[in-house]
Scaffold this motif. Sequence first.
Motif, PDB file in Angstrom:
ATOM      1  N   GLU A  13       0.829  -1.204   0.000  1.00 41.43           N
ATOM      2  CA  GLU A  13       0.000   0.000   0.000  1.00 41.43           C
ATOM      3  C   GLU A  13       0.866   1.259   0.000  1.00 41.43           C
ATOM      4  O   GLU A  13       0.631   2.190  -0.775  1.00 41.43           O
ATOM      5  CB  GLU A  13      -0.897  -0.002   1.228  1.00 41.43           C
ATOM      6  N   GLU A  14       1.870   1.248   0.869  1.00 43.99           N
ATOM      7  CA  GLU A  14       2.803   2.392   0.924  1.00 43.99           C
ATOM      8  C   GLU A  14       3.511   2.573  -0.417  1.00 43.99           C
ATOM      9  O   GLU A  14       3.731   3.691  -0.881  1.00 43.99           O
ATOM     10  CB  GLU A  14       3.914   2.108   1.949  1.00 43.99           C
ATOM     11  N   MET A  15       3.889   1.441  -1.022  1.00 41.08           N
ATOM     12  CA  MET A  15       4.597   1.515  -2.307  1.00 41.08           C
ATOM     13  C   MET A  15       3.694   2.106  -3.379  1.00 41.08           C
ATOM     14  O   MET A  15       4.115   2.941  -4.176  1.00 41.08           O
ATOM     15  CB  MET A  15       5.069   0.118  -2.740  1.00 41.08           C
ATOM     16  N   GLU A  16       2.450   1.677  -3.379  1.00 45.98           N
ATOM     17  CA  GLU A  16       1.523   2.166  -4.406  1.00 45.98           C
ATOM     18  C   GLU A  16       1.323   3.675  -4.276  1.00 45.98           C
ATOM     19  O   GLU A  16       1.312   4.394  -5.278  1.00 45.98           O
ATOM     20  CB  GLU A  16       0.183   1.418  -4.312  1.00 45.98           C
ATOM     21  N   THR A  17       1.193   4.152  -3.048  1.00 50.85           N
ATOM     22  CA  THR A  17       1.032   5.598  -2.832  1.00 50.85           C
ATOM     23  C   THR A  17       2.259   6.349  -3.354  1.00 50.85           C
ATOM     24  O   THR A  17       2.136   7.349  -4.060  1.00 50.85           O
ATOM     25  CB  THR A  17       0.859   5.889  -1.317  1.00 50.85           C
ATOM     26  N   ALA A  18       3.446   5.837  -3.008  1.00 56.59           N
ATOM     27  CA  ALA A  18       4.689   6.518  -3.393  1.00 56.59           C
ATOM     28  C   ALA A  18       4.883   6.490  -4.913  1.00 56.59           C
ATOM     29  O   ALA A  18       5.303   7.492  -5.516  1.00 56.59           O
ATOM     30  CB  ALA A  18       5.873   5.861  -2.693  1.00 56.59           C
ATOM     31  N   VAL A  19       4.557   5.360  -5.515  1.00 54.67           N
ATOM     32  CA  VAL A  19       4.730   5.223  -6.966  1.00 54.67           C
ATOM     33  C   VAL A  19       3.733   6.121  -7.705  1.00 54.67           C
ATOM     34  O   VAL A  19       4.089   6.796  -8.668  1.00 54.67           O
ATOM     35  CB  VAL A  19       4.598   3.735  -7.372  1.00 54.67           C
ATOM     36  N   LEU A  20       2.500   6.149  -7.202  1.00 53.28           N
ATOM     37  CA  LEU A  20       1.490   7.024  -7.826  1.00 53.28           C
ATOM     38  C   LEU A  20       1.918   8.491  -7.785  1.00 53.28           C
ATOM     39  O   LEU A  20       1.729   9.228  -8.750  1.00 53.28           O
ATOM     40  CB  LEU A  20       0.153   6.871  -7.105  1.00 53.28           C
ATOM     41  N   GLU A  21       2.507   8.848  -6.650  1.00 50.26           N
ATOM     42  CA  GLU A  21       2.975  10.227  -6.497  1.00 50.26           C
ATOM     43  C   GLU A  21       3.993  10.560  -7.593  1.00 50.26           C
ATOM     44  O   GLU A  21       3.940  11.632  -8.206  1.00 50.26           O
ATOM     45  CB  GLU A  21       3.624  10.341  -5.110  1.00 50.26           C
ATOM     46  N   VAL A  22       4.891   9.631  -7.850  1.00 47.58           N
ATOM     47  CA  VAL A  22       5.890   9.853  -8.902  1.00 47.58           C
ATOM     48  C   VAL A  22       5.208   9.913 -10.265  1.00 47.58           C
ATOM     49  O   VAL A  22       5.468  10.816 -11.068  1.00 47.58           O
ATOM     50  CB  VAL A  22       6.975   8.745  -8.908  1.00 47.58           C
ATOM     51  N   LEU A  23       4.309   8.965 -10.524  1.00 48.80           N
ATOM     52  CA  LEU A  23       3.631   8.937 -11.829  1.00 48.80           C
ATOM     53  C   LEU A  23       2.907  10.263 -12.089  1.00 48.80           C
ATOM     54  O   LEU A  23       2.960  10.804 -13.181  1.00 48.80           O
ATOM     55  CB  LEU A  23       2.630   7.779 -11.892  1.00 48.80           C
ATOM     56  N   ARG A  24       2.284  10.768 -11.043  1.00 50.00           N
ATOM     57  CA  ARG A  24       1.505  12.017 -11.210  1.00 50.00           C
ATOM     58  C   ARG A  24       2.403  13.243 -11.308  1.00 50.00           C
ATOM     59  O   ARG A  24       1.989  14.263 -11.852  1.00 50.00           O
ATOM     60  CB  ARG A  24       0.526  12.185 -10.034  1.00 50.00           C
ATOM     61  N   SER A  25       3.609  13.116 -10.785  1.00 43.97           N
ATOM     62  CA  SER A  25       4.513  14.279 -10.776  1.00 43.97           C
ATOM     63  C   SER A  25       5.065  14.588 -12.173  1.00 43.97           C
ATOM     64  O   SER A  25       5.489  15.701 -12.456  1.00 43.97           O
ATOM     65  CB  SER A  25       5.689  14.032  -9.827  1.00 43.97           C
ATOM     66  N   GLY A  26       5.093  13.576 -13.034  1.00 44.49           N
ATOM     67  CA  GLY A  26       5.652  13.780 -14.375  1.00 44.49           C
ATOM     68  C   GLY A  26       7.170  13.830 -14.394  1.00 44.49           C
ATOM     69  O   GLY A  26       7.776  14.071 -15.438  1.00 44.49           O
ATOM     70  N   ARG A  27       7.823  13.578 -13.265  1.00 46.36           N
ATOM     71  CA  ARG A  27       9.306  13.569 -13.221  1.00 46.36           C
ATOM     72  C   ARG A  27       9.768  12.146 -12.959  1.00 46.36           C
ATOM     73  O   ARG A  27       9.598  11.620 -11.869  1.00 46.36           O
ATOM     74  CB  ARG A  27       9.795  14.476 -12.083  1.00 46.36           C
ATOM     75  N   TYR A  28      10.357  11.547 -13.985  1.00 46.08           N
ATOM     76  CA  TYR A  28      10.602  10.105 -13.917  1.00 46.08           C
ATOM     77  C   TYR A  28      12.060   9.710 -13.769  1.00 46.08           C
ATOM     78  O   TYR A  28      12.374   8.538 -13.606  1.00 46.08           O
ATOM     79  CB  TYR A  28       9.980   9.420 -15.143  1.00 46.08           C
TER      80      TYR A  28
END
Length: 367
Positions: free
Chosen positions: A17-32
Amino acid sequence: MSVPLLDLAAQYREVGEEMETAVLEVLRSGRYIKGEKMVAMERALAEYCGVEHAVACASGTDALLLALMALDVGPGDEVITTPYTFFATAGSISRLGAKPVFVDIEPATYNIDPGQVAGAVTERTRAIIPVHLYGQCAEMEPILELAARKNLAVIEDAAQAVGAVSREKKAGSMGVMGCFSFFPSKNLGACGDGGFITTGRDDLAELLTVLREHGAQPKYYHRLVGINSRMDALQAAVILVKLPHLERWHRGRRKNAAYYSRALEGLPLALPLVREGNQSVFNQYVIRTPRRDELKEYLTKKGIGTEIYYPVPLHLQQCYERLGYRRGDFPESESAALQTLALPIYPQLSEEQLDEVAGAIREFFGR
Ligand SMILES: Cc1ncc(COP(=O)(O)O)c(C=O)c1O
């Protein structure tokens, strides 16, 4: 009951769950690529390893390659290491046109035999790469002393040993640089490839950050010929989530190791030996028997996952025929390659699963 060698889905159930939140944050940030997550991860890892700097890169292999590049190792140079390791340790030396020079292991820990290193030093030797195999630090003091006397660099291959301790020093804090891997099977694994290099030297940390981006400084102005070894922000986000759980996972592995060592006592097997002053992180729990192949087959039939790390020592690999080594040159490595077997040791194993593995091994030996 089947027991896999490693079950990353079980880890995912703990931190998914923590990983999904953190990964989503990156995906939404547009900085990969790189970004804030990577910088935060580098800071956290430097602190965890007890060093000034941690420089992220794209894999453990690249960590080794970049460390050697930072020392300007190249054609005509020799680098001493062990033949009983994952290929990347020697491969990175060869990729730079330098020559890997092998030294045998000590049979009890499978780490490089420090007593034999001095005999391999020549006027071409530039560095020594001890490998902290299976999660236990190699004996560093004699190697560091020799290196200081001969003016050689020591690079720790700590790919399997994040968090391991040797005489109160963390893996990666003893040599001039330490190289780590985030390959998913490591104690601190990403969801793909990644790695980092530790160093206490500001100049090397700066050089490594330049080398990992094609030697550019500033962007598009190439001071050096480097490589592309940037880390993705997604992997950094995953590592940042996992790092706070790492010590607990290490404890789980140690507990499982203690369980096996009790349950397998008295069998005709060599069990892992942790040297005094060392704290292993048990990336692998490796037993040893001349009946290894038979035992592996027996356990496979019972649904128990095992692995051989490593079946062919590096001096006998086809690509290294040109180095001129022969069978018999490193008898301890050759014998270990025929006799060792890694058992499931990941921290989420249940007591029933541990029992299943130990019971099957006892049964194999008729006990
Ligand atoms: C001892 C050792 N060195 C180097 C590496 C290379 O790391 P990576 O697979 O991340 O390139 C590994 C792991 O795979 C390893 O176990």
